[in-house]
Design a protein around this motif. Structure first.
Motif, PDB file in Angstrom:
ATOM      1  N   ASN A  21       0.823  -1.207   0.000  1.00 49.55           N
ATOM      2  CA  ASN A  21       0.000   0.000   0.000  1.00 49.55           C
ATOM      3  C   ASN A  21       0.856   1.255   0.000  1.00 49.55           C
ATOM      4  O   ASN A  21       0.537   2.227  -0.685  1.00 49.55           O
ATOM      5  CB  ASN A  21      -0.963  -0.001   1.177  1.00 49.55           C
ATOM      6  N   SER A  22       1.929   1.250   0.738  1.00 51.05           N
ATOM      7  CA  SER A  22       2.845   2.389   0.738  1.00 51.05           C
ATOM      8  C   SER A  22       3.420   2.593  -0.662  1.00 51.05           C
ATOM      9  O   SER A  22       3.497   3.721  -1.158  1.00 51.05           O
ATOM     10  CB  SER A  22       3.965   2.157   1.758  1.00 51.05           C
ATOM     11  N   HIS A  23       3.787   1.513  -1.293  1.00 57.28           N
ATOM     12  CA  HIS A  23       4.326   1.575  -2.658  1.00 57.28           C
ATOM     13  C   HIS A  23       3.273   2.130  -3.619  1.00 57.28           C
ATOM     14  O   HIS A  23       3.590   2.969  -4.480  1.00 57.28           O
ATOM     15  CB  HIS A  23       4.796   0.195  -3.100  1.00 57.28           C
ATOM     16  N   ARG A  24       2.031   1.670  -3.488  1.00 58.73           N
ATOM     17  CA  ARG A  24       0.962   2.149  -4.360  1.00 58.73           C
ATOM     18  C   ARG A  24       0.746   3.652  -4.203  1.00 58.73           C
ATOM     19  O   ARG A  24       0.534   4.366  -5.181  1.00 58.73           O
ATOM     20  CB  ARG A  24      -0.354   1.431  -4.043  1.00 58.73           C
ATOM     21  N   MET A  25       0.764   4.117  -2.961  1.00 53.85           N
ATOM     22  CA  MET A  25       0.524   5.544  -2.734  1.00 53.85           C
ATOM     23  C   MET A  25       1.688   6.390  -3.247  1.00 53.85           C
ATOM     24  O   MET A  25       1.475   7.482  -3.777  1.00 53.85           O
ATOM     25  CB  MET A  25       0.242   5.809  -1.257  1.00 53.85           C
ATOM     26  N   LYS A  26       2.909   5.899  -3.123  1.00 55.77           N
ATOM     27  CA  LYS A  26       4.053   6.621  -3.699  1.00 55.77           C
ATOM     28  C   LYS A  26       3.943   6.641  -5.224  1.00 55.77           C
ATOM     29  O   LYS A  26       4.260   7.644  -5.865  1.00 55.77           O
ATOM     30  CB  LYS A  26       5.364   5.988  -3.248  1.00 55.77           C
ATOM     31  N   ALA A  27       3.474   5.535  -5.789  1.00 59.20           N
ATOM     32  CA  ALA A  27       3.265   5.485  -7.243  1.00 59.20           C
ATOM     33  C   ALA A  27       2.170   6.468  -7.648  1.00 59.20           C
ATOM     34  O   ALA A  27       2.291   7.141  -8.677  1.00 59.20           O
ATOM     35  CB  ALA A  27       2.897   4.063  -7.673  1.00 59.20           C
ATOM     36  N   ALA A  28       1.130   6.585  -6.844  1.00 63.30           N
ATOM     37  CA  ALA A  28       0.054   7.537  -7.137  1.00 63.30           C
ATOM     38  C   ALA A  28       0.589   8.963  -7.147  1.00 63.30           C
ATOM     39  O   ALA A  28       0.240   9.766  -8.024  1.00 63.30           O
ATOM     40  CB  ALA A  28      -1.068   7.400  -6.115  1.00 63.30           C
ATOM     41  N   GLU A  29       1.459   9.274  -6.213  1.00 68.05           N
ATOM     42  CA  GLU A  29       2.048  10.616  -6.173  1.00 68.05           C
ATOM     43  C   GLU A  29       2.884  10.868  -7.434  1.00 68.05           C
ATOM     44  O   GLU A  29       2.781  11.936  -8.049  1.00 68.05           O
ATOM     45  CB  GLU A  29       2.906  10.798  -4.927  1.00 68.05           C
ATOM     46  N   ARG A  30       3.701   9.890  -7.813  1.00 67.96           N
ATOM     47  CA  ARG A  30       4.505  10.046  -9.034  1.00 67.96           C
ATOM     48  C   ARG A  30       3.604  10.234 -10.257  1.00 67.96           C
ATOM     49  O   ARG A  30       3.871  11.066 -11.128  1.00 67.96           O
ATOM     50  CB  ARG A  30       5.418   8.836  -9.239  1.00 67.96           C
ATOM     51  N   LYS A  31       2.513   9.493 -10.303  1.00 67.02           N
ATOM     52  CA  LYS A  31       1.588   9.590 -11.429  1.00 67.02           C
ATOM     53  C   LYS A  31       0.856  10.935 -11.429  1.00 67.02           C
ATOM     54  O   LYS A  31       0.569  11.485 -12.498  1.00 67.02           O
ATOM     55  CB  LYS A  31       0.598   8.420 -11.402  1.00 67.02           C
ATOM     56  N   MET A  32       0.565  11.463 -10.258  1.00 65.13           N
ATOM     57  CA  MET A  32      -0.061  12.785 -10.174  1.00 65.13           C
ATOM     58  C   MET A  32       0.883  13.837 -10.762  1.00 65.13           C
ATOM     59  O   MET A  32       0.473  14.681 -11.565  1.00 65.13           O
ATOM     60  CB  MET A  32      -0.400  13.130  -8.723  1.00 65.13           C
ATOM     61  N   LEU A  33       2.155  13.782 -10.380  1.00 63.47           N
ATOM     62  CA  LEU A  33       3.136  14.737 -10.898  1.00 63.47           C
ATOM     63  C   LEU A  33       3.349  14.551 -12.399  1.00 63.47           C
ATOM     64  O   LEU A  33       3.483  15.532 -13.141  1.00 63.47           O
ATOM     65  CB  LEU A  33       4.453  14.601 -10.134  1.00 63.47           C
ATOM     66  N   GLU A  34       3.359  13.319 -12.855  1.00 70.84           N
ATOM     67  CA  GLU A  34       3.522  13.050 -14.287  1.00 70.84           C
ATOM     68  C   GLU A  34       2.295  13.534 -15.063  1.00 70.84           C
ATOM     69  O   GLU A  34       2.426  14.078 -16.162  1.00 70.84           O
ATOM     70  CB  GLU A  34       3.770  11.562 -14.539  1.00 70.84           C
ATOM     71  N   THR A  35       1.108  13.363 -14.483  1.00 71.28           N
ATOM     72  CA  THR A  35      -0.113  13.870 -15.115  1.00 71.28           C
ATOM     73  C   THR A  35       0.007  15.373 -15.321  1.00 71.28           C
ATOM     74  O   THR A  35      -0.318  15.897 -16.394  1.00 71.28           O
ATOM     75  CB  THR A  35      -1.352  13.550 -14.252  1.00 71.28           C
ATOM     76  N   ARG A  36       0.485  16.060 -14.303  1.00 65.35           N
ATOM     77  CA  ARG A  36       0.650  17.517 -14.391  1.00 65.35           C
ATOM     78  C   ARG A  36       1.660  17.891 -15.489  1.00 65.35           C
ATOM     79  O   ARG A  36       1.413  18.807 -16.273  1.00 65.35           O
ATOM     80  CB  ARG A  36       1.094  18.068 -13.041  1.00 65.35           C
ATOM     81  N   LYS A  37       2.778  17.180 -15.551  1.00 64.51           N
ATOM     82  CA  LYS A  37       3.778  17.474 -16.591  1.00 64.51           C
ATOM     83  C   LYS A  37       3.194  17.274 -17.983  1.00 64.51           C
ATOM     84  O   LYS A  37       3.426  18.085 -18.888  1.00 64.51           O
ATOM     85  CB  LYS A  37       5.011  16.578 -16.415  1.00 64.51           C
ATOM     86  N   LEU A  38       2.443  16.201 -18.157  1.00 64.40           N
ATOM     87  CA  LEU A  38       1.823  15.932 -19.452  1.00 64.40           C
ATOM     88  C   LEU A  38       0.811  17.016 -19.809  1.00 64.40           C
ATOM     89  O   LEU A  38       0.759  17.482 -20.946  1.00 64.40           O
ATOM     90  CB  LEU A  38       1.161  14.550 -19.451  1.00 64.40           C
ATOM     91  N   GLN A  39       0.032  17.426 -18.829  1.00 62.01           N
ATOM     92  CA  GLN A  39      -0.951  18.490 -19.056  1.00 62.01           C
ATOM     93  C   GLN A  39      -0.247  19.782 -19.437  1.00 62.01           C
ATOM     94  O   GLN A  39      -0.638  20.453 -20.387  1.00 62.01           O
ATOM     95  CB  GLN A  39      -1.806  18.676 -17.798  1.00 62.01           C
ATOM     96  N   GLN A  40       0.807  20.136 -18.732  1.00 60.91           N
ATOM     97  CA  GLN A  40       1.529  21.368 -19.024  1.00 60.91           C
ATOM     98  C   GLN A  40       2.186  21.330 -20.411  1.00 60.91           C
ATOM     99  O   GLN A  40       2.350  22.370 -21.045  1.00 60.91           O
ATOM    100  CB  GLN A  40       2.591  21.630 -17.956  1.00 60.91           C
ATOM    101  N   ALA A  41       2.532  20.130 -20.870  1.00 59.17           N
ATOM    102  CA  ALA A  41       3.128  19.976 -22.197  1.00 59.17           C
ATOM    103  C   ALA A  41       2.068  19.936 -23.301  1.00 59.17           C
ATOM    104  O   ALA A  41       2.405  19.805 -24.479  1.00 59.17           O
ATOM    105  CB  ALA A  41       3.976  18.708 -22.239  1.00 59.17           C
ATOM    106  N   GLY A  42       0.800  20.041 -22.912  1.00 56.40           N
ATOM    107  CA  GLY A  42      -0.274  20.012 -23.898  1.00 56.40           C
ATOM    108  C   GLY A  42      -0.632  18.621 -24.375  1.00 56.40           C
ATOM    109  O   GLY A  42      -1.343  18.469 -25.368  1.00 56.40           O
ATOM    110  N   ARG A  43      -0.176  17.620 -23.671  1.00 56.99           N
ATOM    111  CA  ARG A  43      -0.469  16.229 -24.036  1.00 56.99           C
ATOM    112  C   ARG A  43      -1.690  15.766 -23.229  1.00 56.99           C
ATOM    113  O   ARG A  43      -1.595  14.949 -22.329  1.00 56.99           O
ATOM    114  CB  ARG A  43       0.760  15.365 -23.789  1.00 56.99           C
ATOM    115  N   TRP A  44      -2.816  16.334 -23.570  1.00 57.08           N
ATOM    116  CA  TRP A  44      -4.043  16.178 -22.791  1.00 57.08           C
ATOM    117  C   TRP A  44      -4.515  14.733 -22.692  1.00 57.08           C
ATOM    118  O   TRP A  44      -4.915  14.278 -21.615  1.00 57.08           O
ATOM    119  CB  TRP A  44      -5.135  17.071 -23.386  1.00 57.08           C
ATOM    120  N   ASP A  45      -4.508  14.008 -23.791  1.00 58.64           N
ATOM    121  CA  ASP A  45      -4.969  12.611 -23.762  1.00 58.64           C
ATOM    122  C   ASP A  45      -4.045  11.744 -22.911  1.00 58.64           C
ATOM    123  O   ASP A  45      -4.509  10.878 -22.155  1.00 58.64           O
ATOM    124  CB  ASP A  45      -5.071  12.040 -25.182  1.00 58.64           C
ATOM    125  N   ASP A  46      -2.743  11.992 -23.036  1.00 56.03           N
ATOM    126  CA  ASP A  46      -1.785  11.256 -22.204  1.00 56.03           C
ATOM    127  C   ASP A  46      -1.966  11.603 -20.733  1.00 56.03           C
ATOM    128  O   ASP A  46      -1.847  10.738 -19.861  1.00 56.03           O
ATOM    129  CB  ASP A  46      -0.352  11.550 -22.638  1.00 56.03           C
TER     130      ASP A  46
END
Length: 134
Positions: A21-46
């Protein structure tokens, strides 16, 4: 001897679940930050696809342990907190990403992160820090 083996097996499984569960939540945080980077790059679908992966990490944690031990030692049902996260900021984020709305998605990211912080506070686990959303 059988009791010791049973006890040690249960203890090992419990600590393994906690680690997963700790690993999953750390992965969720990484994915949240990656989602933001993709959004900022205009890669909306990604970004939307990554947001769904983030949701899967959080959902997996909640499904495997809907009742969490608080810092005070009691048990807390986190499913209502998860439902609020899903129906509130996560839904808002998905909507903003689908509409390619940078302003709305920025606000949604902040709300999403704050909901995570609130859940950790309810559990008395303020030592769990989340990265700031750029």
């Amino acid at each position: 001897m059988k009791r010791f083996f049973l006890f040690s097996s249960v203890l090992a499984l419990a600590s393994c679940a906690s680690f997963v569960n700790s690993h999953r939540m750390k992965a969720a945080e990484r994915k949240m930050l990656e989602t933001r980077k993709l959004q900022q790059a205009g890669r909306w679908d990604d970004a939307l696809a990554m947001a769904e992966r983030m949701h899967g990490s959080v959902a997996g944690t909640i499904q495997s342990a809907p009742s969490q031990k608080s810092a005070q030692g009691g048990r807390i049902d986190v499913t209502p907190l998860f439902a609020a996260w899903e129906k509130g900021p996560f839904t808002e984020l998905k909507t903003a990403l689908r509409k390619h709305d940078a302003v709305r998605s920025s606000a949604a990211f902040q709300s999403l992160r704050q909901q995570c912080v609130n859940c950790h506070a309810v559990l008395g686990k303020q030592q769990i820090r989340l990265a700031e959303i750029p």
